[in-house]
Design a protein around this motif. Structure first.
Motif, PDB file in Angstrom:
ATOM      1  N   TYR A  90       1.608  -5.125  -6.692  1.00 46.81           N
ATOM      2  CA  TYR A  90       2.825  -4.327  -6.675  1.00 46.81           C
ATOM      3  C   TYR A  90       3.661  -4.680  -7.900  1.00 46.81           C
ATOM      4  N   CYS A  91       4.443  -3.713  -8.357  1.00 47.00           N
ATOM      5  CA  CYS A  91       5.368  -3.943  -9.459  1.00 47.00           C
ATOM      6  C   CYS A  91       6.786  -4.017  -8.899  1.00 47.00           C
ATOM      7  N   SER A  92       7.529  -5.014  -9.364  1.00 47.39           N
ATOM      8  CA  SER A  92       8.942  -5.179  -9.000  1.00 47.39           C
ATOM      9  C   SER A  92       9.771  -4.798 -10.226  1.00 47.39           C
ATOM     10  N   SER A 109      -3.944  -6.420  -3.106  1.00 46.83           N
ATOM     11  CA  SER A 109      -3.088  -5.319  -3.540  1.00 46.83           C
ATOM     12  C   SER A 109      -2.023  -5.874  -4.466  1.00 46.83           C
ATOM     13  N   ASN A 131       9.197  -2.530  -3.941  1.00 48.14           N
ATOM     14  CA  ASN A 131       8.050  -2.687  -4.847  1.00 48.14           C
ATOM     15  C   ASN A 131       7.216  -1.412  -4.868  1.00 48.14           C
ATOM     16  N   HIS A 132       6.455  -1.253  -5.925  1.00 44.65           N
ATOM     17  CA  HIS A 132       5.595  -0.080  -6.096  1.00 44.65           C
ATOM     18  C   HIS A 132       4.147  -0.546  -6.184  1.00 44.65           C
ATOM     19  N   GLN A 133       3.325  -0.084  -5.245  1.00 43.28           N
ATOM     20  CA  GLN A 133       1.912  -0.467  -5.241  1.00 43.28           C
ATOM     21  C   GLN A 133       1.202   0.163  -6.430  1.00 43.28           C
ATOM     22  N   ASP A 191       4.430  -7.086  -0.544  1.00 43.59           N
ATOM     23  CA  ASP A 191       4.676  -5.680  -0.212  1.00 43.59           C
ATOM     24  C   ASP A 191       6.121  -5.520   0.265  1.00 43.59           C
TER      25      ASP A 191
END
Length: 119
Positions: A79-81, A77, A61-63, A57
């Motif tokens: 996330y995208c980096s 969870s 990053n985007h959840q 997190d």
């Protein structure tokens, strides 16, 4: 968006999540990748432009959260980096995991593009 069912037969599409080697860490297990570019690359079906997925997190990053269509692990969870971008060869993909919404995939593609345009 269609989700590929076979690593060797069907090409993947934007929004598919696949497992493939991490080119930034030698000797590690495969990591999940979000396909952002598929058909517009010079060799469609043979390679994909992908952003790394992680369980970290970090601030940038985007959840993924509710943007999972299929393949979500409810115990973790994801996330995208979008700045961790790589070309992933079709033959290097070890397994499909699932798919995210078109909206999330489009947003991550825009985020990746923004990183490339900043210089």
């Amino acid at each position: 968006m269609t989700h590929a069912t076979s690593v060797t037969d069907d090409p993947f599409r934007r929004g598919d999540v696949v497992w493939a080697p991490d080119p930034f860490r030698s000797g590690t297990n495969p990591r999940p990748w979000l396909v952002l570019v598929a058909e517009s690359l010079p060799y469609p079906g043979e390679e994909y432009g992908c952003a790394a997925l992680t369980t970290s997190d970090l601030a940038q990053n985007h959840q993924i959260g509710d943007a999972w269509v299929t393949g979500r692990d409810p115990a973790r969870s994801s996330y995208c980096s979008p700045w961790v971008f790589a070309t992933v060869k079709h033959d290097a993909i070890t397994a499909p995991q699932g798919q995210v919404t078109e909206t999330f995939a489009d947003r991550m593609a825009s985020e990746t593009r923004a990183y490339l345009e900043r210089e």
